[in-house]
Write a protein that holds these residues in place. Structure first.
Motif, short mmCIF file in Angstrom:
data_model
loop_
_atom_site.label_atom_id
_atom_site.label_comp_id
_atom_site.label_asym_id
_atom_site.label_seq_id
_atom_site.Cartn_x
_atom_site.Cartn_y
_atom_site.Cartn_z
N LEU A 1 1.24 -0.86 -0.20
CA LEU A 1 0.11 -0.04 -0.33
C LEU A 1 1.06 1.19 0.15
CD1 LEU A 1 -3.17 0.93 0.34
CD2 LEU A 1 -2.77 0.58 2.71
N ARG A 2 0.48 2.09 -0.98
CA ARG A 2 1.49 3.33 -0.74
C ARG A 2 0.83 4.16 -0.02
NH1 ARG A 2 1.51 3.78 -5.97
NH2 ARG A 2 3.59 2.74 -6.54
N THR A 3 1.86 4.27 1.03
CA THR A 3 1.06 5.52 2.29
C THR A 3 1.73 6.31 2.16
OG1 THR A 3 2.43 4.21 3.83
CG2 THR A 3 -0.01 3.20 4.19
N THR A 4 3.04 6.09 1.47
CA THR A 4 4.23 7.42 1.22
C THR A 4 3.49 8.66 0.73
OG1 THR A 4 5.00 6.41 -0.47
CG2 THR A 4 6.35 6.41 1.60
N ASP A 5 2.45 8.38 0.03
CA ASP A 5 1.64 9.86 -0.76
C ASP A 5 0.66 10.74 0.21
OD1 ASP A 5 2.89 8.39 -3.35
OD2 ASP A 5 1.09 7.79 -3.61
N SER A 6 0.42 9.39 1.04
CA SER A 6 -0.57 9.70 2.71
C SER A 6 0.41 10.51 3.78
CB SER A 6 -1.33 9.05 2.38
OG SER A 6 -2.31 8.98 1.72
N GLY A 7 1.51 10.50 3.79
CA GLY A 7 2.40 11.47 4.67
C GLY A 7 3.38 9.83 5.63
N ASP A 8 3.14 9.36 4.98
CA ASP A 8 3.43 7.70 6.31
C ASP A 8 4.88 8.21 5.45
OD1 ASP A 8 4.10 5.79 8.04
OD2 ASP A 8 2.84 4.63 6.77
N ASP A 9 5.82 7.78 6.48
CA ASP A 9 7.54 7.21 6.11
C ASP A 9 8.24 6.50 5.38
OD1 ASP A 9 7.18 5.48 8.38
OD2 ASP A 9 8.70 6.44 9.35
N LYS A 10 7.07 5.33 5.39
CA LYS A 10 7.55 4.65 3.97
C LYS A 10 6.09 3.32 3.56
CE LYS A 10 8.30 0.72 7.80
NZ LYS A 10 9.51 0.14 8.35
N ASP A 11 5.83 3.21 2.85
CA ASP A 11 4.94 2.61 1.57
C ASP A 11 4.71 1.00 3.52
OD1 ASP A 11 4.54 3.81 -0.48
OD2 ASP A 11 5.77 2.98 -1.59
N ARG A 12 3.97 0.78 2.99
CA ARG A 12 3.50 -0.60 4.27
C ARG A 12 3.51 -2.06 3.08
NH1 ARG A 12 5.40 0.86 8.98
NH2 ARG A 12 5.17 3.01 9.09
N VAL A 13 3.58 -3.42 3.12
CA VAL A 13 3.22 -4.29 2.91
C VAL A 13 2.11 -5.44 3.69
CG1 VAL A 13 4.26 -6.60 2.27
CG2 VAL A 13 5.88 -5.04 2.88
N LEU A 14 1.04 -5.14 2.34
CA LEU A 14 -0.56 -5.98 2.52
C LEU A 14 0.10 -7.48 2.85
CD1 LEU A 14 -2.73 -4.26 0.33
CD2 LEU A 14 -2.37 -3.39 3.16
N VAL A 15 0.78 -8.22 1.93
CA VAL A 15 0.44 -9.35 1.23
C VAL A 15 2.63 -9.96 0.91
CG1 VAL A 15 -0.07 -11.95 0.33
CG2 VAL A 15 -1.05 -9.34 0.39
N LYS A 16 2.89 -10.76 2.18
CA LYS A 16 4.35 -11.22 1.68
C LYS A 16 4.62 -11.52 0.79
CE LYS A 16 4.85 -11.18 6.71
NZ LYS A 16 5.50 -11.76 7.65
#
Length: 553
Positions: A285-300
């Protein structure tokens, strides 16, 4: 006259001035009045003239003078003064102010409730725990504060759903089952398992309730111990919380989140928003577009879902259930979750400043006999909610936890919060609840009654201490609304402590009941109305904190 009635009168004066062409402004939907900081500046004050002056193109004092002329003619207003740059200080007639005592008593449990948050649906998640052991001290703070916040939000008109998130999925559940199975066989619990006296106790209960479980193949035993232990431990948590007066509308199982298809629905929603991408065999999930410090894995890459996948699906599921605000109350070690939860909301197409809120609660330390209480024999390495309540009692624990802002660490001394002395805040407030009840009982014993409402003479409540108490009682609805808006139930506790002091000063200065052969007078009856109004507000305020209002101590 209540603050709400006075605020309505100020707004009516504004509307009249606009209709008469004296002012050209947009009249606000709500006007605020508040207690002046200094005595001698009237009973209530408003800065509405300062707020509207620029839009009106007039000096603030000129706008204030226009309003003062109209307000002075309102029934129950004794005088209006323009002060400073344009404040309006309003003094009420004794009768108009004293009438509040009757209004409070007649409103009863409804006094203090309002509609500031009407139309807002709030999901309040304030405990997230594994069903693998007793609830601990960190849960205790949220059990008290979260429940109080739910009550305050509801009192302000919000539609509140209180939610407990059961972490019943993942490797910790298998470790729990393995711990119970080992204990049942008299073997040592695995090093990464669960320890404490409750484990063999629970294992013994499972064996008693599931005959033949020890004869099953070990893989089947593990599952049965896990599931039966889960059921019993969750029931224990629910029982402890019920005794602590903390209730939930929803016990949300993490398992059902995955079994219901909510995870897949959440992923589909996020893909539609364009924030899901594949990289290195994993789904992100590309959370960096929304202010998070890094993108987050949903499924390994191996297909295993991450904890973040559950967090994501859970938020999307809440919004799909129709909640306007998803309010999370998390522990001190969850600061890193704030940014990622806000990012989830943004990725889902929501407003992270409106649709999601995260409150972080700091740690609590308990002192007993001057030493920090560090662990529970039953739980192994934690202080449990049950331990704390057994030591101090429900009222003392709830009140003490609720009276402080949650974003600051807290140290509570058992000896202080159980002491029957004025330096103990819960005793100080509850003593007023008992004293007001005692006055009413003594009046009945003397054959003295408040009398019918139509015979009440509010103008007799003209003593300075009576005026102070009436003004304090009038503040309660505003305190509740503010506590709800700011998510700060500790404001209710601090208000109650101030009210208690105000009542004591009234009680000392104004004799309520007749002595000796004296007969009851209209002043006696008016003061009984005021006494009972104070009792009503103290009881309502304590109820918002989940604390009892005793009739005797």
């Amino acid at each position: 006259m209540t603050p709400a009635q006075l605020a309505a009168a100020v707004r009516s004066a504004l509307l009249a001035a606009v209709e008469a062409g004296e002012l050209r402004v947009e009249v606000p939907a709500e006007v605020r009045v508040e207690r002046p900081k200094q005595k001698g500046h009237g009973d209530w004050a408003t800065n509405v003239a300062l707020q509207l002056a620029k839009a009106a193109g007039r000096p603030p004092r000129e706008v204030a003078q226009l309003l003062a002329a109209r307000l002075g003619a309102v029934e129950g207003v004794a005088g209006v003064e323009v002060a400073g740059p344009g404040f309006l200080n309003v003094t009420l007639e004794a009768g108009a102010q004293g009438l509040l005592a009757r209004q409070v008593v007649e409103a009863g449990a409804a006094y203090g409730r309002g509609d500031r948050l009407a139309g807002t649906r709030v999901d309040l998640e304030f405990i997230s725990a594994n069903p693998t052991g007793p609830l601990h001290l960190g849960h205790t703070r949220w059990a008290a504060v979260g429940d109080a916040l739910g009550r305050v939000l509801a009192a302000a008109g919000a539609e509140v759903t209180r939610e407990f998130y059961v972490n019943d999925r993942g490797v910790q559940m298998d470790r729990f089952g393995a711990s119970l199975m080992a204990a049942a066989h008299g073997r040592e619990v695995p090093a990464d398992g669960y320890h404490g006296d409750y484990v063999p106790e629970l294992a013994k209960q499972v064996v008693a309730e599931v005959p033949g479980i020890l004869d099953l193949p070990e893989d089947e035993q593990l599952v049965r111990f896990r599931e039966e232990g889960y059921r019993l431990q969750l029931a224990q948590q629910q029982d402890v919380l019920a005794r602590f007066r903390t209730s939930f509308d929803v016990w949300y199982s993490e398992r059902t989140l995955h079994e219901s298809g909510a995870v897949e629905r959440a992923f589909a929603r996020l893909r539609e928003q364009g924030h899901v991408f594949e990289q290195d065999g994993a789904t992100w999930l590309r959370t960096t577009d929304s202010g998070d410090d890094k993108d987050r894995v949903l499924v390994k890459a191996d297909g295993e879902l991450t904890y973040f996948a559950s967090d994501t699906a859970y938020y999307v599921d809440k919004r799909a259930r129709g909640f306007d605000v998803c309010l999370y109350m998390l522990g001190a070690d969850h600061h890193g979750y704030v940014g990622r939860l806000k990012a989830i909301a943004a990725c889902a197409g929501d407003d992270p400043e409106r649709n999601i809120e995260v409150l972080i609660g700091q740690l609590v330390k308990i002192l007993k006999d001057g030493e920090e209480l560090r662990l529970s024999k039953r739980a192994g390495n934690i202080v449990t909610l049950e331990d704390f309540v057994d030591l101090a009692g429900v009222d003392a624990v709830r009140y003490s936890l609720c009276r402080y802002p949650t974003d600051s660490p807290l140290t509570l001394d058992i000896d202080v919060i159980t002491r029957q002395a004025n330096e103990n805040p819960v005793y100080y407030v509850q003593y007023v609840a008992a004293r007001t009840a005692s006055v009413s009982r003594n009046a009945r014993d003397l054959g003295v009654e408040r009398g019918p409402a139509e015979a009440f003479r509010p103008e007799l409540l003209s003593h300075e201490r009576e005026g102070d108490l009436l003004l304090a009682l009038a503040e309660f609805p505003r305190v509740v609304a503010t506590a709800a808006e700011l998510r700060e139930p500790h404001r209710v506790a601090r208000y109650l402590e101030e009210l208690a002091g105000t009542y004591h000063r009234f009680y000392d200065a104004c004799r309520i009941l007749p002595r000796g052969d004296e007969g009851a007078t209209d002043t006696t009856r008016a003061r009984l109305w005021l006494n009972d109004a104070a009792r009503t507000v103290i009881a309502n305020g304590l109820d918002l904190l989940g604390v009892g209002a005793p009739e005797q101590m």
